[in-house]
Scaffold this motif. Structure first.
Motif, PDB file in Angstrom:
ATOM      1  N   LYS A 264      39.177  35.170  32.706  1.00 28.49           N
ATOM      2  CA  LYS A 264      40.366  35.883  33.180  1.00 28.49           C
ATOM      3  C   LYS A 264      40.752  35.417  34.583  1.00 28.49           C
ATOM      4  CE  LYS A 264      39.179  40.099  30.591  1.00 28.49           C
ATOM      5  NZ  LYS A 264      40.316  40.014  29.639  1.00 28.49           N
ATOM      6  N   ASP A 265      41.997  35.702  34.969  1.00 27.76           N
ATOM      7  CA  ASP A 265      42.404  35.457  36.344  1.00 27.76           C
ATOM      8  C   ASP A 265      41.586  36.384  37.239  1.00 27.76           C
ATOM      9  OD1 ASP A 265      44.234  33.715  35.328  1.00 27.76           O
ATOM     10  OD2 ASP A 265      45.992  34.938  35.757  1.00 27.76           O
ATOM     11  N   ARG A 291      45.119  33.898  45.032  1.00 26.13           N
ATOM     12  CA  ARG A 291      45.185  35.353  44.884  1.00 26.13           C
ATOM     13  C   ARG A 291      44.151  36.056  45.755  1.00 26.13           C
ATOM     14  NH1 ARG A 291      44.792  33.180  40.111  1.00 26.13           N
ATOM     15  NH2 ARG A 291      46.485  34.392  39.195  1.00 26.13           N
ATOM     16  N   TYR A 297      47.717  43.392  45.089  1.00 23.54           N
ATOM     17  CA  TYR A 297      47.201  44.232  44.019  1.00 23.54           C
ATOM     18  C   TYR A 297      47.076  45.679  44.480  1.00 23.54           C
ATOM     19  CZ  TYR A 297      45.245  39.832  42.061  1.00 23.54           C
ATOM     20  OH  TYR A 297      45.063  38.576  41.552  1.00 23.54           O
ATOM     21  N   ASN A 419      44.118  42.997  48.524  1.00 22.84           N
ATOM     22  CA  ASN A 419      43.567  41.871  47.774  1.00 22.84           C
ATOM     23  C   ASN A 419      42.088  41.745  48.136  1.00 22.84           C
ATOM     24  OD1 ASN A 419      43.521  40.493  50.323  1.00 22.84           O
ATOM     25  ND2 ASN A 419      45.652  39.881  50.012  1.00 22.84           N
ATOM     26  N   VAL A 493      47.839  48.848  36.039  1.00 25.66           N
ATOM     27  CA  VAL A 493      48.895  47.863  36.282  1.00 25.66           C
ATOM     28  C   VAL A 493      50.212  48.355  35.690  1.00 25.66           C
ATOM     29  CG1 VAL A 493      49.624  45.479  35.896  1.00 25.66           C
ATOM     30  CG2 VAL A 493      47.203  46.009  36.296  1.00 25.66           C
ATOM     31  N   ASN A 500      43.061  46.419  35.991  1.00 30.10           N
ATOM     32  CA  ASN A 500      42.298  45.440  36.743  1.00 30.10           C
ATOM     33  C   ASN A 500      40.973  46.059  37.171  1.00 30.10           C
ATOM     34  OD1 ASN A 500      44.397  43.596  36.588  1.00 30.10           O
ATOM     35  ND2 ASN A 500      45.257  44.160  38.581  1.00 30.10           N
ATOM     36  N   TRP A 502      37.747  46.179  39.806  1.00 30.56           N
ATOM     37  CA  TRP A 502      37.472  45.901  41.210  1.00 30.56           C
ATOM     38  C   TRP A 502      36.040  46.287  41.577  1.00 30.56           C
ATOM     39  CZ3 TRP A 502      40.108  43.966  45.424  1.00 30.56           C
ATOM     40  CH2 TRP A 502      41.498  43.770  45.304  1.00 30.56           C
ATOM     41  N   VAL A 515      38.133  41.000  42.297  1.00 33.82           N
ATOM     42  CA  VAL A 515      39.051  41.621  41.352  1.00 33.82           C
ATOM     43  C   VAL A 515      39.113  40.747  40.112  1.00 33.82           C
ATOM     44  CG1 VAL A 515      41.097  40.477  42.336  1.00 33.82           C
ATOM     45  CG2 VAL A 515      41.363  42.562  40.976  1.00 33.82           C
ATOM     46  N   GLU A 517      41.524  40.452  36.846  1.00 32.72           N
ATOM     47  CA  GLU A 517      42.755  40.945  36.232  1.00 32.72           C
ATOM     48  C   GLU A 517      42.526  41.231  34.749  1.00 32.72           C
ATOM     49  OE1 GLU A 517      46.200  38.578  37.034  1.00 32.72           O
ATOM     50  OE2 GLU A 517      45.614  38.184  39.107  1.00 32.72           O
TER      51      GLU A 517
END
Length: 542
Positions: A264-265, A291, A297, A419, A493, A500, A502, A515, A517
């Motif tokens: 994932k991103d 990012r 975020y 972020n 989101v 997301n 964290w 994080v 996404e």
């Protein structure tokens, strides 16, 4: 009796005078060839008409030029062969990859010529963009067709039969960026470093440099400079550029995202708690948008560190106070806990360690409407302008517009943004008591102004974060060497997109934030990434 002796009524006399004046002006107008109509009269002269076909021809010429179709572009001009040659020589000689040409306003002259302004952005390979403005004249030909009236000056206002341009590439520095110990950093070893190293080198003036000069066609003498590329007085070839990156942490961070990010991103930042120096910046995918430093975020429940600080600073709550944690709480909209969990009769500590949204929202009346933003800025530096050494987004906490937004901000949702960089810094400030502006280059000047957190607040935050690891949602970090503290977060989101995940964590002198996404929850997605990182780096390296 002579006519002048007969009295004339006043009204009729005025009309005669006006009529006489009009006659005089009319006569003068004829004698002057229409000057009255053009300059003195109450009516504007007829404006020259801008022919749509002329504008279309100019725009088509620009499109052909931008698309590299010199043959077609030349055919639209009054001198096809000269135009083709000039356009080809201009782009090839100056190593221009693909021009970006944008048509602007059009105007028409009395002789019928239509002139179309345009802006040019010429990307010179390996150096940067050269931007300027010029104009294209278009005239109707005898056969009725519209053609671009060719002239070298339409390519660039300073290009002429006597002057041309020359690109001079200067020796560019091949300066390696080094880590905090002086070892060269490589994007081959740590892919996430590729954009970071380029940005650090560019900031130090170590990137490629060059100049576009205007020269006399006959003598070759330089007559002017049109554009410069690269920083003046930057690092010279072979000179190293220092950074705060630690190779051990950086490699481990890239490997952690690759191993546990689930494809994932995702992004991760690790920094020193005592001075804010960044040890690792990792992104997945490695190329493209950074990012980790520039993402925006909702930080989700990791933000509860700031919310808890505000509550403790104001004496609004103590860790042992009972704060009920129901499944749902409605404040304009329905808020709920992850997986609709509930903890009746829970202490505030339980609310923190289990990340109870409804419990935190129920305390919203104990903080002022703008208080979260004030605490974030005053103690954590959030929203101030950071001078990290690279472009960054430094967090934002707007004052809530209504009670629903205020409720959301209590749990790191709504318009609260951060972020991994900002949240790693929040964690570092919470356990040390003092904000240290994050930096990635040793010479980055700190321009922020903050206040240290009271000792008793810091002590309570440390205990709460440690309890989250031993008894709460960050149990996935339990058993690691060192006194690890953490706070997880699950950030919504949208109604259709997955949450997301964290986590922020501290161990020794290092704070980490990650994080993932679409990771659903922090405990299931971000915690495994950070555990992999902390397992890979010896505690002594902190």
């Amino acid at each position: 009796m002579p006519e002048s002796e007969h009295p004339v009524p006043t009204g009729r006399r005025r009309r005669r005078l006006l009529s006489s004046a009009a006659a005089v002006i009319a006569t003068a107008t004829v004698a002057a060839g229409g000057t009255y109509v053009a300059q003195w009269g109450p009516f504007e002269p007829d404006k020259p008409v801008i022919a749509p076909a002329a504008v279309a021809q100019a725009e088509a010429f620009l499109a052909d030029w931008a698309g590299g179709r010199a043959e077609s572009a030349g055919a639209r001009t009054t001198s096809p062969d000269q135009a083709r040659t000039a356009l080809r020589n201009f782009t090839a000689g100056l190593d221009i990859a693909k021009p970006a040409l944008t048509a602007g306003a059009a105007s028409a002259a009395k002789d019928g010529t239509v002139t179309v302004a345009f802006s040019a952005k010429m990307p010179v390979t390996g150096l940067g963009a050269w931007s300027y403005d010029s104009r294209i004249p278009v005239r109707r030909q005898e056969d009725g067709a519209w053609k671009v009236a060719w002239d070298l000056s339409l390519v660039h206002p300073h290009l002429s039969s006597t002057e041309k341009f020359r690109l001079q590439r200067q020796d560019s520095a091949t300066s390696p960026v080094t880590d905090r110990h002086g070892a060269p950093l490589s994007a081959g070893v740590s892919p996430s470093l590729e954009p970071v190293l380029d940005q650090i080198a560019h900031r130090a003036g170590a990137g490629p440099r060059g100049v576009i000069e205007r020269i006399d066609r006959a003598t070759g003498e330089v007559t002017g400079t049109e554009a410069r590329f690269g920083a003046e007085g930057g690092a010279s070839a072979g000179q190293t550029i220092p950074s705060t990156i630690d190779s051990t942490w950086q490699t481990a961070a890239d490997q952690a995202l690759a191993a546990k990010g689930g494809g994932k991103d995702a992004a991760l930042v690790a920094l020193r708690i005592d001075n804010g120096e960044i040890l690792a910046v990792a992104n997945s995918p490695a190329a493209g948008f950074n990012r980790a430093l520039s993402g925006t975020y909702a930080p989700g429940s990791t933000w509860k560190i700031v919310t808890t600080s505000a509550l403790l600073l104001g004496g609004a709550v103590q860790p042992g106070d009972i704060v009920d944690c129901p499944k749902y709480l409605t404040v304009g909209k329905q808020f709920h806990n992850v997986e609709t969990s509930e903890f009746p009769g829970a202490t505030f500590t339980k609310n923190f360690t289990e990340s109870c949204n409804t419990g935190f929202i129920s305390l919203r009346g104990k903080v002022g409407d703008g208080e979260l933003g004030e605490v974030a800025g005053k103690y954590f530096g959030i929203g101030q302008k950071w001078n990290v050494g690279l472009p960054t987004f430094d967090g934002s906490v707007p004052a809530p517009g209504d009670q629903t937004e205020k409720a959301a901000s209590m749990i790191g949702q709504g318009r609260v943004l951060g972020n991994p960089l900002t949240m790693a810094s929040v964690a570092a400030t919470a356990v040390s008591g003092s904000f240290h502006q994050p930096t990635i280059t040793p010479d980055a000047e700190d321009r922020t102004t903050t206040t240290a957190l009271p000792t008793e607040v810091v002590t309570q935050l440390r205990r709460l974060m440690r309890a989250t690891v031993t008894d709460g949602t960050a149990r996935g970090l339990a058993g690691l060497p060192g006194n690890v503290g953490a706070k997880t977060g699950t950030a919504e989101v949208s109604e259709s997109a997955p949450n997301n995940g964290w986590v922020v964590a501290t161990r020794g002198n290092v704070a980490v934030a990650a994080v993932v996404e679409g990771g659903m929850t922090g405990g299931s997605s971000a915690v495994p990434v950070v555990r992999h990182l902390l397992e890979a780096v010896p505690h002594a390296s902190s």
